[in-house]
Motif scaffolding. Structure first.
Motif, short mmCIF file in Angstrom:
data_model
loop_
_atom_site.label_atom_id
_atom_site.label_comp_id
_atom_site.label_asym_id
_atom_site.label_seq_id
_atom_site.Cartn_x
_atom_site.Cartn_y
_atom_site.Cartn_z
N LEU A 66 0.85 -1.19 0.00
CA LEU A 66 0.00 0.00 0.00
C LEU A 66 0.88 1.24 0.00
O LEU A 66 1.95 1.25 0.61
N GLN A 67 0.40 2.27 -0.66
CA GLN A 67 1.07 3.55 -0.64
C GLN A 67 0.23 4.55 0.15
O GLN A 67 -0.89 4.24 0.57
N GLU A 68 0.77 5.74 0.35
CA GLU A 68 0.05 6.77 1.09
C GLU A 68 -1.29 7.06 0.42
O GLU A 68 -1.39 7.12 -0.81
N THR A 94 6.94 6.49 0.17
CA THR A 94 7.43 5.15 0.51
C THR A 94 6.28 4.15 0.56
O THR A 94 5.23 4.42 1.12
N GLU A 95 6.52 2.97 0.02
CA GLU A 95 5.50 1.93 0.00
C GLU A 95 5.58 1.09 1.27
O GLU A 95 6.67 0.77 1.74
N ALA A 96 4.44 0.78 1.84
CA ALA A 96 4.39 -0.06 3.03
C ALA A 96 4.04 -1.49 2.62
O ALA A 96 3.11 -1.71 1.83
N GLN A 97 4.78 -2.46 3.16
CA GLN A 97 4.56 -3.86 2.83
C GLN A 97 4.13 -4.63 4.08
O GLN A 97 4.70 -4.43 5.16
N PHE A 98 3.15 -5.49 3.91
CA PHE A 98 2.68 -6.37 4.97
C PHE A 98 2.69 -7.80 4.45
O PHE A 98 2.53 -8.03 3.24
N VAL A 99 2.85 -8.75 5.34
CA VAL A 99 2.90 -10.15 4.95
C VAL A 99 1.53 -10.79 5.19
O VAL A 99 1.00 -10.73 6.30
N LEU A 118 -3.27 -0.27 -3.69
CA LEU A 118 -3.15 -1.57 -3.03
C LEU A 118 -2.91 -2.68 -4.06
O LEU A 118 -3.59 -2.76 -5.08
N LYS A 119 -1.93 -3.54 -3.75
CA LYS A 119 -1.63 -4.71 -4.58
C LYS A 119 -1.36 -5.91 -3.69
O LYS A 119 -0.84 -5.77 -2.58
N LEU A 120 -1.73 -7.09 -4.18
CA LEU A 120 -1.41 -8.34 -3.51
C LEU A 120 -0.53 -9.15 -4.45
O LEU A 120 -0.93 -9.47 -5.57
N LYS A 121 0.70 -9.47 -4.00
CA LYS A 121 1.65 -10.20 -4.85
C LYS A 121 2.03 -11.52 -4.22
O LYS A 121 2.12 -11.65 -2.99
N ASP A 122 2.29 -12.53 -5.09
CA ASP A 122 2.70 -13.83 -4.60
C ASP A 122 4.21 -13.86 -4.39
O ASP A 122 4.91 -12.85 -4.57
#
Length: 456
Positions: free
Chosen positions: A241-243, A304-309, A331-335
């Motif tokens: 996710l970004q701001e 800055t992009e925030a990453q969550f697992v 918002l993006k979901l990546k494998d």
């Protein structure tokens, strides 16, 4: 449940400072022979309205720090369910909304939720109008117009502050918004004084008028704006996710059930209550696993992009519900191979209402006594500089050398104080809540701190 045995519910609404709590106190003290349970909703971190409800023997439930139109189907259904366990202690319910609430979703709950429809009957919506400040409030806030439009009964309050000609003109303006509601003028000698028969036992909320004002009234509103169902294998995924428009965003991730039929609307009914409660924020890098709960994602302020697992332990279909639209946060979901995942189905949910981000609640609290002279000087200056942006001020004052608990209530630049009696065993706290548009919170806090007693 038999129609006659359903519990009548009166919704009491009106913009900030219109006199809702004063009318509520009249309802609780008049000789109408009914036992009343009260549900209070406040917009702010400090709850003071319950202390202003004078009959402590009534059943009082309080929802703080949120707009009831956002949390109604979670918190309200939960509280109403709790009330049913003590059904023998009351005859009706009065629900007082925050002054910033849209009463539509509150009323909607009693029609679109089957359990609520069987147990409760919406007797009507009573909207209070501040006769002196109505025009300014109508200009500043869309909620004022909506509260009028949904009303079954409209009480013109503070009629002693305007002349007869102006009051007649006000009634015509109110009638132009809602031509079908009953308009009642409060006694100019006693604020919020109206016959109890005008506000209790109205005979039923006018659903036809609500549908005319808002054709989508019976379509459920949710505290989230998007849902997508993903087919995911076991493993770790990256949620990026970004701001966006908010510094944080609530999400829910849960496994799809067969009963959902991959229908976002069916899944939404299982999930909506999760968004009503407060949750701790998770910073970038936090691990999210599908559970029946929400996460509040703390997002960076900048590019800055925030990453969550997102950790999936078992292959299956999983719903992702987001408080805002994905595109608002990129918002993006990546494998694991850095490939972007696409949902099998997705749906945008109309939030049904919006809030002016410039309107906020701000609280001050201290256990140190305050100097009465310095406080009066600060209050006068504050009203001169920020009064036009101040919708509402309320709270309690602990003056140095005094033993009286002082309540203070203000609407725009009009402020009133009165004594509630000795402090007794209560903690001697000064508590103030400000609700307004673009208030300078730092300046308010600094001015308030200057009023504190310096001690011996």
């Amino acid at each position: 449940m038999n129609e006659a045995n359903r519990i009548p519910v009166t919704v009491l609404t009106g913009f900030l400072g219109s006199g809702k709590t004063t009318l509520l106190n009249r309802i609780l003290t008049e000789s109408h022979g009914q036992r009343i349970a009260v549900i209070e909703n406040e917009f702010g971190e400090i709850g003071v309205d319950q202390d202003l409800v004078i009959n402590a023997e009534e059943e009082i439930f309080e929802m703080n720090n949120g707009c009831i139109c956002c949390t109604v189907r979670g918190d309200l259904i939960r509280i109403l369910g709790n009330l049913m366990t003590r059904r023998d202690k009351f005859d009706r319910i009065v629900l007082e909304t925050t002054g910033l609430a849209n009463p539509g979703p509150v009323a909607q709950t009693f029609f679109v939720d089957e359990g609520m429809r069987e147990e409760f009957a919406l007797d009507g919506i009573v909207t209070m109008v501040d006769a002196r400040h109505f025009d300014q409030q109508l200009l500043d806030s869309e909620e004022t117009r909506t509260q009028i439009a949904f009303a079954d009964v409209i009480v013109l309050n503070k009629t002693d502050l305007v002349g007869r000609t102006d009051l007649d003109a006000l009634e015509r303006r109110v009638r132009a918004i809602n031509a079908l509601a009953r308009i009642v003028r409060a006694d100019p000698a006693r604020r919020a004084s109206v016959p109890m028969s005008a506000v209790l036992g109205i005979g039923g909320f006018d659903l036809a008028r609500a549908l005319e004002y808002k054709p989508t009234f019976l379509e459920p509103e949710y505290p989230f704006e998007w849902a997508g169902a993903y087919e995911l294998a076991a493993g770790d995924y990256t949620l990026l996710l970004q701001e966006g428009p908010d510094p944080a965003m609530k999400i829910a991730v849960c496994e799809a059930l067969g009963s959902d039929d991959l229908d976002p609307a069916k899944a939404a009914e299982r999930v909506f209550a999760l968004f009503s409660g407060a949750v701790e924020a998770d910073s970038a890098g936090a691990v999210i696993e599908p559970q029946f709960r929400t996460w509040l994602l703390d997002l960076p302020q900048g590019s800055t992009e925030a990453q969550f697992v997102l950790r999936i332990r078992t292959r299956g279909t999983y719903w992702l519900f987001t408080q805002h639209l994905p595109e608002e946060f990129a918002l993006k979901l990546k494998d694991g191979g850095d490939e972007e995942m696409a949902p099998r189905v997705h749906k945008n949910f109309d939030p049904g209402h919006s809030h002016d981000a410039r309107v906020s609640s701000f609280s001050l609290e201290t256990d140190r006594p305050i100097d009465a002279e310095r406080f009066q000087s600060w209050l006068t200056h504050m009203l001169q500089t920020q009064g036009t942006r101040l919708y509402r001020m309320k709270g309690f004052l602990n003056f140095k050398g005094g033993n009286e608990r002082i309540v203070i209530q203000g609407v725009h630049m009009v402020v009133d104080t009165s004594a509630l009696g000795p402090w007794g065993d209560r903690p001697r706290l000064t508590q103030l809540v400000f609700i307004g548009r673009e208030l300078d919170q730092n300046l308010l806090a600094q001015g308030f701190d200057a009023c504190l007693d310096e001690g011996p």
